[in-house]
Design a protein around this motif. Structure first.
Motif, mmCIF file in Angstrom:
data_model
loop_
_atom_site.group_PDB
_atom_site.id
_atom_site.type_symbol
_atom_site.label_atom_id
_atom_site.label_comp_id
_atom_site.label_asym_id
_atom_site.label_seq_id
_atom_site.Cartn_x
_atom_site.Cartn_y
_atom_site.Cartn_z
ATOM 1 N N LEU A 1 41.223 58.284 200.658
ATOM 2 C CA LEU A 1 42.143 57.691 199.687
ATOM 3 C C LEU A 1 41.659 57.960 198.265
ATOM 4 C CD1 LEU A 1 44.644 55.957 199.138
ATOM 5 C CD2 LEU A 1 43.156 53.938 199.245
ATOM 6 N N LEU A 2 40.352 57.815 198.039
ATOM 7 C CA LEU A 2 39.799 58.089 196.712
ATOM 8 C C LEU A 2 40.069 59.534 196.313
ATOM 9 C CD1 LEU A 2 36.350 56.228 196.823
ATOM 10 C CD2 LEU A 2 38.317 55.666 195.384
ATOM 11 N N ARG A 3 39.888 60.440 197.247
ATOM 12 C CA ARG A 3 40.133 61.855 196.957
ATOM 13 C C ARG A 3 41.604 62.107 196.665
ATOM 14 N NH1 ARG A 3 41.405 66.799 199.741
ATOM 15 N NH2 ARG A 3 40.183 68.558 198.945
ATOM 16 N N ALA A 4 42.487 61.475 197.446
ATOM 17 C CA ALA A 4 43.921 61.685 197.249
ATOM 18 C C ALA A 4 44.397 61.102 195.926
ATOM 19 C CB ALA A 4 44.702 61.064 198.406
ATOM 20 N N LEU A 5 43.944 59.884 195.604
ATOM 21 C CA LEU A 5 44.375 59.240 194.368
ATOM 22 C C LEU A 5 43.725 59.861 193.154
ATOM 23 C CD1 LEU A 5 44.362 55.466 195.439
ATOM 24 C CD2 LEU A 5 46.299 57.028 195.302
ATOM 25 N N GLY A 6 42.500 60.387 193.359
ATOM 26 C CA GLY A 6 41.759 60.956 192.237
ATOM 27 C C GLY A 6 42.327 62.257 191.734
ATOM 28 N N GLY A 7 43.085 62.939 192.590
ATOM 29 C CA GLY A 7 43.674 64.201 192.162
ATOM 30 C C GLY A 7 42.611 65.181 191.741
ATOM 31 N N GLY A 8 42.576 65.476 190.450
ATOM 32 C CA GLY A 8 41.629 66.455 189.932
ATOM 33 C C GLY A 8 40.282 65.880 189.539
ATOM 34 N N LEU A 9 40.010 64.630 189.896
ATOM 35 C CA LEU A 9 38.723 64.028 189.544
ATOM 36 C C LEU A 9 37.572 64.750 190.222
ATOM 37 C CD1 LEU A 9 39.464 60.195 189.632
ATOM 38 C CD2 LEU A 9 39.218 61.656 187.630
ATOM 39 N N ASP A 10 36.419 64.691 189.607
ATOM 40 C CA ASP A 10 35.228 65.321 190.145
ATOM 41 C C ASP A 10 34.859 64.710 191.493
ATOM 42 O OD1 ASP A 10 32.165 65.753 190.422
ATOM 43 O OD2 ASP A 10 32.736 67.067 188.753
ATOM 44 N N TRP A 11 34.315 65.533 192.398
ATOM 45 C CA TRP A 11 33.930 65.053 193.716
ATOM 46 C C TRP A 11 32.886 63.956 193.648
ATOM 47 C CZ3 TRP A 11 28.772 65.562 194.842
ATOM 48 C CH2 TRP A 11 28.040 66.523 194.114
ATOM 49 N N ARG A 12 32.145 63.908 192.549
ATOM 50 C CA ARG A 12 31.093 62.886 192.402
ATOM 51 C C ARG A 12 31.673 61.472 192.369
ATOM 52 N NH1 ARG A 12 30.114 67.168 189.212
ATOM 53 N NH2 ARG A 12 28.124 68.272 189.394
ATOM 54 N N VAL A 13 32.927 61.349 191.946
ATOM 55 C CA VAL A 13 33.557 60.028 191.899
ATOM 56 C C VAL A 13 33.669 59.441 193.304
ATOM 57 C CG1 VAL A 13 35.677 58.781 191.311
ATOM 58 C CG2 VAL A 13 34.823 60.586 189.792
ATOM 59 N N VAL A 14 34.005 60.277 194.287
ATOM 60 C CA VAL A 14 34.123 59.808 195.669
ATOM 61 C C VAL A 14 32.766 59.344 196.188
ATOM 62 C CG1 VAL A 14 34.726 60.461 198.024
ATOM 63 C CG2 VAL A 14 36.100 61.292 196.110
ATOM 64 N N VAL A 15 31.729 60.139 195.938
ATOM 65 C CA VAL A 15 30.389 59.781 196.400
ATOM 66 C C VAL A 15 29.914 58.497 195.731
ATOM 67 C CG1 VAL A 15 27.986 60.530 196.529
ATOM 68 C CG2 VAL A 15 29.824 62.186 196.898
ATOM 69 N N ALA A 16 30.086 58.407 194.410
ATOM 70 C CA ALA A 16 29.648 57.210 193.691
ATOM 71 C C ALA A 16 30.416 55.982 194.148
ATOM 72 C CB ALA A 16 29.829 57.423 192.192
ATOM 73 N N GLY A 17 31.723 56.135 194.382
ATOM 74 C CA GLY A 17 32.517 55.002 194.855
ATOM 75 C C GLY A 17 32.045 54.474 196.196
ATOM 76 N N ALA A 18 31.645 55.389 197.091
ATOM 77 C CA ALA A 18 31.143 54.969 198.404
ATOM 78 C C ALA A 18 29.830 54.204 198.265
ATOM 79 C CB ALA A 18 30.955 56.182 199.304
ATOM 80 N N SER A 19 28.933 54.659 197.388
ATOM 81 C CA SER A 19 27.662 53.951 197.193
ATOM 82 C C SER A 19 27.879 52.576 196.582
ATOM 83 C CB SER A 19 26.729 54.781 196.303
ATOM 84 O OG SER A 19 26.201 55.880 197.011
ATOM 85 N N ILE A 20 28.834 52.470 195.660
ATOM 86 C CA ILE A 20 29.153 51.158 195.090
ATOM 87 C C ILE A 20 29.669 50.225 196.190
ATOM 88 C CG2 ILE A 20 30.732 49.950 193.537
ATOM 89 C CD1 ILE A 20 30.534 52.413 191.682
ATOM 90 N N GLY A 21 30.462 50.786 197.106
ATOM 91 C CA GLY A 21 30.926 49.978 198.231
ATOM 92 C C GLY A 21 29.777 49.442 199.067
ATOM 93 N N ALA A 22 28.767 50.282 199.324
ATOM 94 C CA ALA A 22 27.614 49.840 200.113
ATOM 95 C C ALA A 22 26.817 48.769 199.373
ATOM 96 C CB ALA A 22 26.730 51.033 200.452
ATOM 97 N N LEU A 23 26.720 48.884 198.060
ATOM 98 C CA LEU A 23 26.027 47.849 197.287
ATOM 99 C C LEU A 23 26.773 46.515 197.378
ATOM 100 C CD1 LEU A 23 25.011 49.819 194.052
ATOM 101 C CD2 LEU A 23 23.513 49.056 195.903
ATOM 102 N N SER A 24 28.095 46.573 197.345
ATOM 103 C CA SER A 24 28.868 45.336 197.503
ATOM 104 C C SER A 24 28.658 44.742 198.892
ATOM 105 C CB SER A 24 30.350 45.610 197.255
ATOM 106 O OG SER A 24 30.917 46.377 198.302
ATOM 107 N N SER A 25 28.497 45.608 199.881
ATOM 108 C CA SER A 25 28.223 45.143 201.237
ATOM 109 C C SER A 25 26.905 44.383 201.299
ATOM 110 C CB SER A 25 28.188 46.334 202.195
ATOM 111 O OG SER A 25 27.765 45.938 203.483
ATOM 112 N N ALA A 26 25.878 44.944 200.661
ATOM 113 C CA ALA A 26 24.574 44.275 200.644
ATOM 114 C C ALA A 26 24.679 42.902 199.987
ATOM 115 C CB ALA A 26 23.551 45.149 199.920
ATOM 116 N N ALA A 27 25.451 42.818 198.917
ATOM 117 C CA ALA A 27 25.614 41.535 198.234
ATOM 118 C C ALA A 27 26.313 40.515 199.128
ATOM 119 C CB ALA A 27 26.402 41.746 196.939
#
Length: 389
Positions: free
Chosen positions: A139-165
């Motif tokens: 979904l991040l890739r689809a909505l991001g369109g031309g956004l850099d691939w790093r946004v998808v990776v960073a978004g996933a890591s932020i999700g894992a940090l929220s999980s830890a919290a």
């Protein structure tokens, strides 16, 4: 708990969703790109087997284990942003898998401590959370369109940090806890030696042969199908819908399982998903809406039974060994996914394209349905779903 699992599981397919971009950056062959997903699978198996061997889920407090594991998953996933060489990239994905083995199996056991009645539905929602988390990078890739691939990776890591919290601060063990176990590797052999648990595990293996191969390669299939005919949406959006629709399947599977039985539900879901695997080739090149419809039905049925194998384990196994039995079942299932994921591009190459490649997945749900119907005939199955086999 579901929100926490969604966050952590976003790390699972964070590189699969951006496979075409990573293939260009790292100049990867299709086989090498496939190993980015398989490295996570192998890491999960290694982590789950090690955890099962020392009975870690039955010894440590579950919330502490999950919190530390989610933090490790966030760090390992973020290591991709450093753009290491291919070996380093595989290592980062391997460690991500190891870390997720400390999140998902203990979370299943943790959810089971909160429910006796309605446990199948609750476990279904948790696996639905895993499904949605796994789909989020697409979904991040689809909505991001031309956004850099790093946004998808960073978004996933932020999700894992929220999980830890969430697991570190907002979740506790429920009132229906299981007894803790001491370290004893022989307990793993006891789990494997129990006939009902063996049949439940065979059912799970059939389910897993199909599941992750479909999730890992559906984007590639959709891209090829889009070239052969029109799709109603982009390949990334269709992949997200095919995977995320499983959230409804998990809820439906849990609801049915508590009412008509674990065995009937799992066998029925596998019959539908196996049929869809064959129908995907027939819909190739036809109306795009038809292929999308079959894909969504497949996505619902392919994961709708998943939680019920784990729920069955919590009901069939010794209460001292629930965590070990769950982790072992998951480890064996994910080990099989390594072979299935590796096999799919070879099948596609042998068949001259992706149109009929998913036929290779049909034997899995067929064998799984057979095993669950065999389990239903055993007297020990009377403990499933309060007597609803």
């Amino acid at each position: 708990m579901c929100a926490g699992v969604i966050g952590a599981m976003a790390c699972w397919f964070s590189t699969t969703a951006i496979g075409p971009e990573l293939a260009r950056v790292w100049q990867l062959s299709p086989a090498e790109a496939g190993w980015l997903t398989n490295a996570v699978q192998i890491g999960f198996v290694v982590g789950a087997l090690a955890s099962s061997a020392v009975n870690l889920p039955d010894i440590l407090p579950m919330t502490r284990l999950i919190t530390v594991s989610a933090l490790l998953a966030a760090a390992a996933n973020a290591a991709v942003l450093l753009q290491p060489d291919f070996t380093g990239l595989l290592l980062a994905r391997l460690v991500t898998g190891v870390a997720l083995a400390g999140v998902y199996p203990p979370a299943l056991k943790l959810m089971a401590t909160w429910f006796v009645a309605g446990r199948g539905f609750a476990m279904g929602l948790l696996v639905g959370a895993l499904t949605l988390g796994s789909a989020m990078p697409h979904l991040l890739r689809a909505l991001g369109g031309g956004l850099d691939w790093r946004v998808v990776v960073a978004g996933a890591s932020i999700g894992a940090l929220s999980s830890a919290a969430i697991f570190g601060r907002a979740v506790a063990e429920g009132p229906h806890g299981f007894a803790r176990a001491a370290f004893d590797p022989r307990q793993t052999l006891r789990v494997l030696g129990d006939p009902p648990l063996r049949l439940a595990t065979v059912g799970y293996l059939g389910h897993m042969w199909e599941l992750y191969a479909m999730w890992a390669w559906f984007l590639t299939f959709a891209l090829a199908a889009g070239q052969a005919g029109s799709l109603p949406v982009s390949a990334s959006v269709l992949t997200f819908l095919a995977i995320a629709s499983g959230v409804f399947g998990c809820a439906l599977g849990g609801w049915l399982s508590d009412r008509i039985g674990r065995c009937w539900t799992t066998a029925g879901m596998m019959a539908v998903s196996g049929a869809c695997a064959g129908l995907m080739g027939l819909a190739w090149g036809g109306p795009g809406w038809l292929l999308a419809l079959i894909a969504v039905v497949w996505g619902i049925s392919i994961i709708g039974d998943s939680a019920q194998f784990s729920t069955a384990v919590t009901e069939l196994s010794d209460r001292h060994l629930v965590g070990t039995a769950l982790t072992l079942q998951l480890a064996l299932g994910f080990a099989l996914t390594v072979l299935a994921i590796w096999l799919m591009p070879h099948v596609a190459a042998a068949l001259g394209g992706w149109r009929w490649a998913f036929l290779a997945l049909v034997p899995g749900p067929a064998a799984g349905a057979w095993a669950m119907l065999r389990l239903r005939a055993l007297p020990q199955a009377a403990v499933l779903a309060g007597g609803r086999r």
